[in-house]
Write a protein that holds these residues in place. Structure first.
Motif, PDB file in Angstrom:
ATOM      1  N   ALA A  26       0.830  -1.270   0.211  1.00  0.00           N
ATOM      2  CA  ALA A  26      -0.034   0.066  -0.052  1.00  0.00           C
ATOM      3  C   ALA A  26       0.912   1.298  -0.170  1.00  0.00           C
ATOM      4  O   ALA A  26       0.579   2.237  -0.822  1.00  0.00           O
ATOM      5  N   ARG A  27       1.783   1.316   0.852  1.00  0.00           N
ATOM      6  CA  ARG A  27       2.698   2.268   0.914  1.00  0.00           C
ATOM      7  C   ARG A  27       3.393   2.897  -0.604  1.00  0.00           C
ATOM      8  O   ARG A  27       3.428   3.738  -0.734  1.00  0.00           O
ATOM      9  N   THR A  28       3.851   1.373  -0.970  1.00  0.00           N
ATOM     10  CA  THR A  28       4.650   1.864  -2.431  1.00  0.00           C
ATOM     11  C   THR A  28       3.766   2.104  -3.434  1.00  0.00           C
ATOM     12  O   THR A  28       3.887   3.227  -4.050  1.00  0.00           O
ATOM     13  N   LEU A  29       2.393   1.571  -3.477  1.00  0.00           N
ATOM     14  CA  LEU A  29       1.548   1.874  -4.769  1.00  0.00           C
ATOM     15  C   LEU A  29       0.914   3.268  -4.533  1.00  0.00           C
ATOM     16  O   LEU A  29       0.488   3.542  -5.441  1.00  0.00           O
ATOM     17  N   ALA A  30       0.696   3.529  -3.243  1.00  0.00           N
ATOM     18  CA  ALA A  30       0.025   4.926  -2.891  1.00  0.00           C
ATOM     19  C   ALA A  30       0.694   5.954  -3.879  1.00  0.00           C
ATOM     20  O   ALA A  30       0.131   6.960  -3.973  1.00  0.00           O
ATOM     21  N   ARG A  31       2.032   5.694  -3.865  1.00  0.00           N
ATOM     22  CA  ARG A  31       2.691   6.890  -4.440  1.00  0.00           C
ATOM     23  C   ARG A  31       2.755   6.688  -6.039  1.00  0.00           C
ATOM     24  O   ARG A  31       3.552   7.663  -6.789  1.00  0.00           O
ATOM     25  N   ARG A  32       2.031   5.738  -6.610  1.00  0.00           N
ATOM     26  CA  ARG A  32       1.883   5.633  -7.820  1.00  0.00           C
ATOM     27  C   ARG A  32       3.331   5.629  -8.741  1.00  0.00           C
ATOM     28  O   ARG A  32       3.450   6.554  -9.314  1.00  0.00           O
ATOM     29  N   PRO A  33       4.228   4.228  -8.413  1.00  0.00           N
ATOM     30  CA  PRO A  33       5.420   4.383  -9.019  1.00  0.00           C
ATOM     31  C   PRO A  33       5.530   4.129 -10.393  1.00  0.00           C
ATOM     32  O   PRO A  33       4.420   3.397 -10.939  1.00  0.00           O
ATOM     33  N   ARG A  34       6.461   4.777 -11.051  1.00  0.00           N
ATOM     34  CA  ARG A  34       6.575   4.368 -12.590  1.00  0.00           C
ATOM     35  C   ARG A  34       7.128   2.875 -12.751  1.00  0.00           C
ATOM     36  O   ARG A  34       7.014   2.381 -13.604  1.00  0.00           O
ATOM     37  N   ALA A  35       7.969   2.885 -11.777  1.00  0.00           N
ATOM     38  CA  ALA A  35       8.813   1.400 -11.940  1.00  0.00           C
ATOM     39  C   ALA A  35       8.515   0.652 -10.526  1.00  0.00           C
ATOM     40  O   ALA A  35       9.091   1.557  -9.342  1.00  0.00           O
ATOM     41  N   LEU A  36       8.422  -0.402 -10.349  1.00  0.00           N
ATOM     42  CA  LEU A  36       8.513  -1.131  -8.961  1.00  0.00           C
ATOM     43  C   LEU A  36       9.381  -2.268  -9.278  1.00  0.00           C
ATOM     44  O   LEU A  36       9.476  -3.167 -10.046  1.00  0.00           O
ATOM     45  N   VAL A  37      10.148  -2.084  -7.905  1.00  0.00           N
ATOM     46  CA  VAL A  37      11.017  -3.316  -8.054  1.00  0.00           C
ATOM     47  C   VAL A  37      10.505  -4.285  -6.784  1.00  0.00           C
ATOM     48  O   VAL A  37      10.194  -3.666  -5.764  1.00  0.00           O
ATOM     49  N   ALA A  38      10.305  -5.582  -6.966  1.00  0.00           N
ATOM     50  CA  ALA A  38       9.454  -6.278  -6.009  1.00  0.00           C
ATOM     51  C   ALA A  38      10.392  -7.436  -5.885  1.00  0.00           C
ATOM     52  O   ALA A  38      10.526  -8.556  -6.746  1.00  0.00           O
ATOM     53  N   ALA A  39      10.958  -7.796  -4.618  1.00  0.00           N
ATOM     54  CA  ALA A  39      11.981  -9.058  -4.468  1.00  0.00           C
ATOM     55  C   ALA A  39      11.015  -9.792  -3.652  1.00  0.00           C
ATOM     56  O   ALA A  39      10.596  -9.532  -2.464  1.00  0.00           O
ATOM     57  N   GLN A  40      10.994 -11.220  -3.914  1.00  0.00           N
ATOM     58  CA  GLN A  40      10.215 -12.118  -3.185  1.00  0.00           C
ATOM     59  C   GLN A  40       8.895 -11.731  -2.789  1.00  0.00           C
ATOM     60  O   GLN A  40       8.676 -11.638  -1.343  1.00  0.00           O
ATOM     61  N   PRO A  41       8.147 -11.112  -3.355  1.00  0.00           N
ATOM     62  CA  PRO A  41       6.996 -10.224  -3.019  1.00  0.00           C
ATOM     63  C   PRO A  41       5.833 -11.009  -2.138  1.00  0.00           C
ATOM     64  O   PRO A  41       5.112 -10.732  -1.569  1.00  0.00           O
ATOM     65  N   THR A  42       5.929 -12.425  -2.525  1.00  0.00           N
ATOM     66  CA  THR A  42       4.833 -13.291  -1.820  1.00  0.00           C
ATOM     67  C   THR A  42       5.481 -14.379  -0.774  1.00  0.00           C
ATOM     68  O   THR A  42       4.900 -15.124  -0.532  1.00  0.00           O
ATOM     69  N   ARG A  43       6.759 -14.340  -0.585  1.00  0.00           N
ATOM     70  CA  ARG A  43       7.304 -15.305   0.111  1.00  0.00           C
ATOM     71  C   ARG A  43       6.778 -15.348   1.502  1.00  0.00           C
ATOM     72  O   ARG A  43       6.559 -14.388   2.328  1.00  0.00           O
ATOM     73  N   GLY A  44       6.391 -16.786   1.900  1.00  0.00           N
ATOM     74  CA  GLY A  44       5.852 -16.864   2.987  1.00  0.00           C
ATOM     75  C   GLY A  44       4.239 -16.567   3.184  1.00  0.00           C
ATOM     76  O   GLY A  44       3.728 -16.542   4.441  1.00  0.00           O
TER      77      GLY A  44
END
Ligand SMILES: Nc1ncnc2c1ncn2[C@@H]1O[C@H](COP(=O)(O)OP(=O)(O)OP(=O)(O)O)[C@@H](O)[C@H]1O
Ligand SMILES: Nc1ncnc2c1ncn2[C@@H]1O[C@H](COP(=O)(O)OP(=O)(O)OP(=O)(O)O)[C@@H](O)[C@H]1O
Ligand SMILES: [Mg+2]
Ligand SMILES: [Mg+2]
Lengths: 498, 329, 365, 299
Positions: free
Chosen positions: A408-426
């Motif tokens: 939420a914190r990241t997307l609320a800023r409406r990024p143009r590029a997103l780096v997501a490392a292991q976004p769903t681990r666990g």
């Protein structure tokens, strides 16, 4: 529940179902309020791991329990040695022997802090099995492993099983459960809700047991879609146009994220070696690789926690190679790293963590605007389906909810590029799908996403392209459709031609 | 005044029936174990034993604001007939409270002047015994190096050390005096180290202006001069003599004020040798190496000269150097 | 019997815990008080209650608490930022030194100029003394605990060196400075009492600290830095810079405490000016939970005990160390008692469950 | 410059001895992740009870034993506060120091009312120095037994592994079947004993008497030394020696003609400045034990 000799029993359950807690009780890390544990008919009184070890129970915990500043051998020595003198040479020989028996190949005198995650887990297993042990508990051992490591682990488990060991295996992954176990038990909200013989049960039934209703999985999907729609709707059209200039001509489009010859060296040794990569707006690119091949460094260099030794990183055409975190965020970069707890301030509340990266927007003449912060938090909690109140201390949130807060914190800023490392681990199935939904939303809004993951299913289902990172270089690129587990696995192991 | 302090509690021990005796209150900035305040306390206690006063005390009043509060508290609620103590580092506080209670005599150890009508001052003026001790040290040394370990270069210490040096000059103009300060009133371990350094530098007689030095002298097996009280028992074979401060004459002068009304006088002279305020302890001739007969005689003659006023020890309050060549003094 | 985490904490627990702690302290110290020949109840009444039973007594408590307010909040600010400043003692002293330097250099300055300049000099002195460890920490990653701690005795030596040398009292020759010009006397807040404006300055700083920490972006950054520096850096908080500044602010406030003490109470520099206020400040800050209100309360309590202990020893003729024992014990027992409040005692032994009871009652009831 | 080197060396060893005892005591405690700020009070109490019992019984051996017991009790008290109750370690330690110092001073006052008792001469044999470097036997023990012994135990015994594991990652230690709290209790007890011996060295071996303020901040110096040493044994000894060398040098310089004009305070500041300088030169980024200052609670 029970585990037989030479049997592998898998335990399934949603996040927070109580799997780890139950395992910790068996191992004496948590005291039960009631109940008994028996072994070979004898009632055990386990009050501490020492008792459990004495009874022949070994465990590899979900969060690794290694002392990073000690060597492999010293860590192995920790369990069960006396207080007296330890002859290092003799002990090393014994450790090597044990490793051979278990089928693990490691240097005993390496510091644990220099080991990869897969290697660390092997140390854990050696540690658990170093002394005669009749029951081995593995709590989500595969969550952090590459397919090759999983393979190796399963071989080890099989070997141990045939030698008469009983294995308790906790996992979220139905496929693994089907492959390795003889029986499955399912836990839901602290209650054992079912027990099946693996070969007689289907995935659907297991999922239903875990979720608590046969329609659970579809419900989750629907929820996700609704939430996704909410995000999409809440983005003002004008803003979106401004942030991602979607040109009709693909050739003229500026990449959302562009890496040129990015190198990161540790004491002259390149951990990242000339990585060049582009993520276009509206594209999701996956980075596959065995952990320890530069993934963490790649994330760090992009997120701004590590400084690249060479090369150039651009977000939507803007050079951010030498920028601080603030400038990166300003340029439109979003970051989700594998270390969730290292991305939040545990002692602060949900709402404070949500605004931490964007304080100027919530400050009026140097003073924080409490009402605006609260509104912002309530909105995001609602939108992202976070199970918490704005004032909850974030340390008390579950892993899944914490990830949602970060998302939420990241997307609320409406990024143009997103780096997501292991976004769903666990994360459990519901949360997993939810996160993917959000990443796809971003793609739909012309954001570029770089997913760094060891979960091949995730990469295949989510990405438009998959690149392979091997020894700090990008060695291959495949389309998801062609990326069979086997082929990807061989590429990750360095067989470029695969 | 600080309300609520009534003083109805008594210590319960024996203090009854002494209504007619003056109550002297002792107020000390340091703990009583510190020798300076210990000497005042001892003198007051000896007065109690003689049945001349009633005595209460409080020590470790170590900040100026606590000193002011405590004094005001005592003056307003304890009905003391006189207050004694030390005012170093709290001069202003003491003078302020003294001015508020002009009927109560205040007698304080102080480097400043008395104030009308009720503030008297005293100090340990030990230059006389220090001079005599210097004569002994000068006579005993064979290496011609003498070590002094003092607290810090403040006037009361300086004048003792300087008089000591003058005494040495009288019996041994060739000598060198090494002076070190431990920069605290109180660190016997540091004092001992400093003394060891003197021994290492060749000193064969030590002056223990502070505690800790005697132990070093014992280990080095050399004579040492004690301070404040007769320290012979501490090392019977090494303590050759001690500078003794007798506060009793000063206390008696304060008791007189308590009975006859306050005054503003400098009581410093009550510490002089010729009024019995200070003394050189009997010379211990059993000390290692012995003490030559003629040296003892020389010292006794000088002592007599001091007592009858024919010799006045010079008072020099400047800070002594770390290494003093006596012949140039 | 075993201890179980409480789900939530009933309102009555904290006051009861404090009460139990006070009782325990009373029981524990009654013995030495008896040994010293005094009546325990009378002593306890004096330690805690008597100083607060008259306006004059309360003013004295406030006066005693004033230096602790400065050092307490100074330490709290640094600790909040994750900078372990153990050097408030030295910074306090150097604040006093610089103020003294000003007062001795410009003795005739009128109050309008002398008071602000004197306070500023103190803050500069304290911040200056905090600079080296802060700089070493920021640029050399040198541990600040060691450097700040070891600079305390050095600061004391600076004071002693100045008092033994150039600043020796010209009237008495004793090792304290000359009295300052009257322009430097911090006036009393309430005439006729000794509570001076340093107290008000301390409260102002504490209020300001509270405001900044809880209501501003900088405050949130500081808290993030202290709580999880790596995560804060990840979120773009300039951790090193913030810590550096927090260290200087902390030193400055401690130095201001020195200025307040030397201008408000002592009016001259003395060797004992600090009386361990810097070290006690660590207790004040941590016992006060590093919060502004906590610092005020704990400093007030310690001021109360200080004044009470003085009155006990002079009226009851017991050694002053009893007061220290009482204070230290009270602190430890209160803290111990409060630590229990998150737990409750469960008397039931773990039950042996019957095989068929699938729905065991688990956890808290 | 007429500095007597051998004498300076001897003086240095004496100065360093209490720092080595107490510093290693603190090291052992901190290796398990507990910061024991009670060190100053523990040294003080060791100095006091050691002296008191030696004086009363007439035997320095009983004195030393009493000091050791005092140190153990003080360590256990710290354990109750910081391990069992999980209180803030800064406050527990400082509170304990305050309490112990006040308690000793109170007892001293009650027993001797301002007097200055001194140990008997019959301790001569015990007090006298062992030849070669003319040091007390406790000094030899500190350098030749305590330091290498601790180093060996920490490096090559199961106990050492345990201590390290508890200090670095107590969850891992617990999983390995090590009782975190028992280890910390033991370390605090043993470390307390060493601290107390360091204190008792001053009364029993250096001075033969007890005076207020006898420790005079030596405990805080030890805290600094342990961090300076990055929790390793030999650097603690080295730090103690640097401190002592400059301290001994300072005393020699102060009475040397060439230096007698340098303000004494400059000399006295030398040891502190030396340690800070050494830290600035060698002591880059310190890796604190992973569980430093944290209380462990089992679920
Ligand atoms: N230290 C703690 N103190 C209080 N409550 C806690 C603490 N740790 C966890 N919890 C509680 O545990 C709940 C879930 O924790 P857990 O990490 O097991 O989540 P989960 O059920 O796996 O959820 P998810 O699927 O989102 O990962 C949180 O909502 C919180 O209320
Ligand atoms: N320290 C704690 N305080 C409060 N609640 C806790 C604590 N630890 C665990 N819990 C609760 O116990 C529940 C079960 O946790 P457990 O870790 O056993 O889940 P799990 O099934 O292993 O989940 P996951 O799949 O995420 O590992 C969690 O939902 C959490 O709410
Ligand atoms: Mg979870
Ligand atoms: Mg789990």
């Amino acid at each position: 529940m029970s585990v037989g000799r030479g049997e592998v029993v898998a335990m399934l359950g949603e996040n927070g179902a109580g799997k780890s807690t139950l395992m910790k009780i068996i191992y004496g890390l948590v005291r039960p309020d009631a109940g008994v544990i028996r072994m070979e008919g004898r009632t055990l009184n386990i009050r501490s791991p020492r008792d459990a070890m004495a009874a022949g129970i070994g465990m590899v915990t979900q969060e690794f329990s290694l002392v990073e500043t000690m060597t492999v051998r010293e860590n192995v020595a920790l369990s069960g040695v006396g207080l007296g003198r330890i002859d290092a040479r003799q002990h090393r020989a014994r450790v090597e022997q044990a490793m051979e028996r278990i089928g693990v190949d490691l240097q005993p005198e390496r510091l644990v802090s220099t080991l990869s995650i897969g290697e660390r887990q092997r140390v854990e297993i050696v540690k658990a099995l170093f002394h005669d042990c009749r029951v081995l508990i593995l709590d989500e051992p595969t969550a952090v492993l590459t397919p090759q490591d999983v393979r190796a682990l399963f071989v080890t488990i099989e070997r141990l099983r045939t030698s008469g060991l009983g294995v308790l295996f906790v996992s979220h992954k139905l496929r693994e459960v089907a492959e390795i176990s003889h029986r499955v038990v399912v836990l839901r909200r602290g209650t054992l809700v079912g027990e099946r013989v693996t070969q007689e049960v289907g995935d659907a039934e297991l999922a239903a047991l875990m979720m608590g209703s046969t329609t659970a999985s579809t419900t989750t999907t629907t929820d996700t879609d609704t939430a996704a729609a909410a995000v999409g709707l809440s983005v003002p059209a004008t803003n979106r146009d401004a942030s991602s200039p979607a040109s009709p001509d693909p050739g003229a489009r500026v990449p959302a994220l562009s890496l040129t010859d990015v190198t990161y060296e540790v004491r002259g040794h390149p951990v990242l070696d000339g990585v060049s990569l582009q993520v276009m707006p509206g594209e999701i690119v996956g980075v596959a690789g065995i952990s320890g091949n530069g993934q963490t460094e790649l994330t760090g260099v992009l997120a701004g926690t590590l400084a690249a030794s060479r090369g150039r990183v651009e977000v939507a055409g803007q050079d951010i190679t030498r920028s601080g975190v603030g400038a990166r965020l300003q340029a439109g970069l979003g970051r989700l790293t594998e270390d969730r707890r290292g991305s939040v301030i545990p002692q602060l509340s949900v709402e404070q963590n949500l605004v931490l990266e964007d304080l100027p927007a919530f400050t009026r003449r140097g003073v924080l605007d409490g009402a605006a912060i609260r509104r912002h938090a309530e909105e995001l909690i609602e939108r992202f389906d976070i199970r918490a109140t704005p004032t909850d201390v974030i340390a008390n949130l579950s892993g899944g909810n914490m990830q949602k807060v970060l998302l939420a914190r990241t997307l609320a800023r409406r990024p143009r590029a997103l780096v997501a490392a292991q976004p769903t681990r666990g994360l459990d199935v519901g949360a997993y799908r939810y996160v993917h939904g959000r990443l796809e939303d971003l793609k739909a809004r012309d954001g570029g996403v770089l997913v760094i993951s060891e979960d091949l299913d995730e990469l295949r289902s989510l990405c438009d392209r998959i690149v392979v990172l091997f020894r700090g270089r990008i060695t291959a690129e495949v389309a998801p459709a062609e990326a069979t587990s086997d082929r990807l696995g061989r590429m990750m192991a360095g067989e470029v031609s695969a | 005044a600080c309300g609520g302090t009534t003083g109805e509690e008594t210590t319960g021990g024996g203090g009854e029936g002494t209504e007619d005796l003056p109550l002297i209150y002792g107020v000390f900035a340091t703990p009583l174990e510190e020798p300076w305040d210990g000497a005042i306390h001892a003198a007051l206690q000896s007065a109690v034993e003689d049945g001349t006063i009633e005595y209460k005390h409080v020590d470790n009043v170590n900040t100026a604001d606590a000193m002011e509060r405590t004094l005001r508290n005592i003056a307003s609620s304890e009905q003391p007939d006189a207050i004694m103590g030390d005012a170093f580092a709290a001069e202003e506080a003491v003078r302020k409270v003294a001015a508020e209670f002009p009927d109560i005599p205040f007698a304080f150890g102080s480097g400043e002047d008395p104030v009308e009508p009720n503030m008297s001052v005293f100090d340990n003026w030990l230059q006389d015994p220090a001079y005599l001790a210097g004569m002994i040290a000068g006579g005993l040394t064979e290496s011609d190096v003498i070590g002094v370990v003092g607290a810090m270069p403040i006037p009361e210490v300086n004048r003792i050390v300087n008089a000591f040096v003058q005494g040495i000059k009288e019996t041994n103009p060739e000598a060198t005096v090494k002076v070190s300060f431990i920069n605290t009133f109180f660190d016997p371990a540091a004092a001992k180290q400093a003394a060891n350094a003197h021994v290492a530098a060749g000193a064969d007689v030590l002056f223990a202006e502070r505690d800790g030095v005697i132990a070093a002298a014992e280990e080095a097996d050399i004579p040492v001069i004690g301070m404040m009280v007769d320290q012979e028992e501490e090392a019977p074979e090494h303590v050759v003599t001690s500078l003794i401060w007798h506060m009793r004459p000063t206390v008696d002068a304060v008791v007189e004020q308590a009975e006859n009304g306050p005054a503003a006088v400098d009581l410093g002279e009550y510490s002089f040798m010729n009024v019995g305020g200070s003394e050189l302890a009997p010379i211990n001739t059993d000390v290692v190496g012995g003490v030559p007969e003629d040296l003892v005689q020389q010292v006794e003659e000088k002592e007599a000269a001091i007592m009858d006023g024919s010799f006045t020890t010079p008072v020099d309050e400047s800070a002594p150097a770390g290494s003093i060549d006596v012949s140039r003094q | 019997m075993r201890l179980v985490l409480r789900g939530s904490e009933p309102r009555w627990v904290a006051p009861v815990a404090v009460l139990v702690a006070v009782l325990a302290t009373v029981v524990l110290t009654a013995i030495p008080i008896r040994i010293a020949g005094a009546n325990p109840p009378a002593a306890f009444e004096r330690y805690l209650v008597q100083p607060l039973s008259s306006p004059q007594g309360i003013y004295e408590v406030l006066l005693s608490a004033t230096p602790l307010l400065f050092t307490g909040i100074a330490v709290a600010i640094a600790f909040r930022a994750g900078y372990w400043n153990i050097g408030a003692e030295g910074q306090f002293l150097m604040g006093a030194v610089l103020t003294t330097w000003l007062a001795l250099t410009l003795p005739d300055l009128p109050a309008v100029a002398a008071l602000p300049f004197g306070l500023v000099a103190g803050a500069v002195g304290g911040a200056g003394w905090a600079l080296l460890p802060a700089w070493l920490k920021r640029h050399g990653r040198i541990d600040e605990v060691v450097t700040t701690l070891l600079l305390n005795p050095v600061a004391l030596l600076v004071v002693q060196g100045l008092l033994n040398g150039p600043w020796r009292n010209t009237a008495s020759g004793f090792t304290d400075s000359d009295r300052f010009g009257t322009g430097y006397d911090l006036p009393e807040i309430v005439p006729g009492t000794r509570v001076h404006w340093g107290f008000a300055v301390a409260l102002l700083i504490i209020a300001l600290t509270w405001f900044v920490l809880s209501r501003t972006a900088v405050g949130l950054h500081v808290r993030a830095t202290g709580a999880a520096p790596d995560a804060a850096a990840f979120s773009g908080v300039p951790v090193d810079r913030l810590r550096f500044r927090a260290a200087l602010v902390s030193g400055g406030i401690a130095g201001l405490g020195g200025a307040s003490q030397v201008m408000g109470v002592q009016h001259q520099l003395t060797q004992g000016i600090s009386n361990n206020y810097g070290y006690t400040g660590i207790i004040v800050a941590t016992l006060g939970g590093l919060t502004a209100l906590g610092v005020v309360l704990v400093a007030g309590l310690l001021g109360d005990i200080t004044v009470g202990a003085e009155s006990v020893s002079l009226v009851l003729q017991v050694p002053t160390q009893l007061g220290d024992m009482f204070g230290a014990l009270l602190m430890l027992t209160v803290l111990s008692a409060l630590s229990w409040r998150r737990y409750r005692v469960q008397w039931r032994p773990p039950r042996r469950a019957a095989e068929d009871s699938e729905r065991e009652e688990v956890g808290h009831r | 410059m007429s500095i007597n080197l051998l004498a300076a060396l001897a003086a240095m060893l004496t100065v360093a001895t209490p720092l080595v005892w107490a510093g290693i005591g603190e090291l052992i405690v901190e290796k398990t992740g507990v910061l024991n700020l009670g060190i100053e009070g523990t040294m003080y109490a060791g100095a006091f009870t050691g002296f008191l019992v030696a004086l009363r019984t007439g035997s320095p051996w009983w004195g030393l034993l009493a000091a050791i017991l005092t140190g153990v009790v003080a360590g256990l008290a710290m354990a109750v506060l910081s391990v069992t109750l999980g209180l803030n370690q800064h406050v527990s330690g400082l509170g304990l120091t305050l309490l112990l110092i006040a308690g000793c001073e109170f007892t001293f006052r009650m027993l001797y009312a301002g007097g200055r008792p001194k140990l008997d001469d019959k301790f001569d044999a015990w007090l006298s120095d062992v030849p070669v470097l003319e040091q007390h036997w406790l000094t030899y023990v500190a350098f030749l037994v305590l330091a290498p012994g601790t180093w060996w135990v920490l490096r090559s015994t199961g106990l050492g592994y345990r201590i390290h594991a508890v200090g670095e990652n107590f969850e891992a230690a617990e999983v390995a079947g090590i009782s975190v709290n028992a280890t910390r209790y033991a370390a605090l007890a043993v470390g307390g004993a060493f601290m107390a011996i360091g204190g008792a060295f001053l009364t029993l071996a250096v001075l033969g008497s007890f005076t207020l303020n006898i420790i005079n901040g030596r405990g805080w110096v030890c805290i600094a030394l342990v961090i300076f040493a990055k929790w390793r044994v030999w650097p603690v000894v080295l730090g103690a020696l640097i401190f002592a060398v400059t301290d001994a040098l300072q005393l020699q310089l102060a009475i040397t003609t060439a230096f007698s004009d340098v303000p004494r305070e400059v000399m006295l500041a030398l040891p502190y400045v030396a340690v800070i300088t050494a830290l600035a030169v060698w002591g880059r980024k310190v890796h604190y034990p992973g569980s430093y200052l944290k209380a462990y609670r089992r679920a």
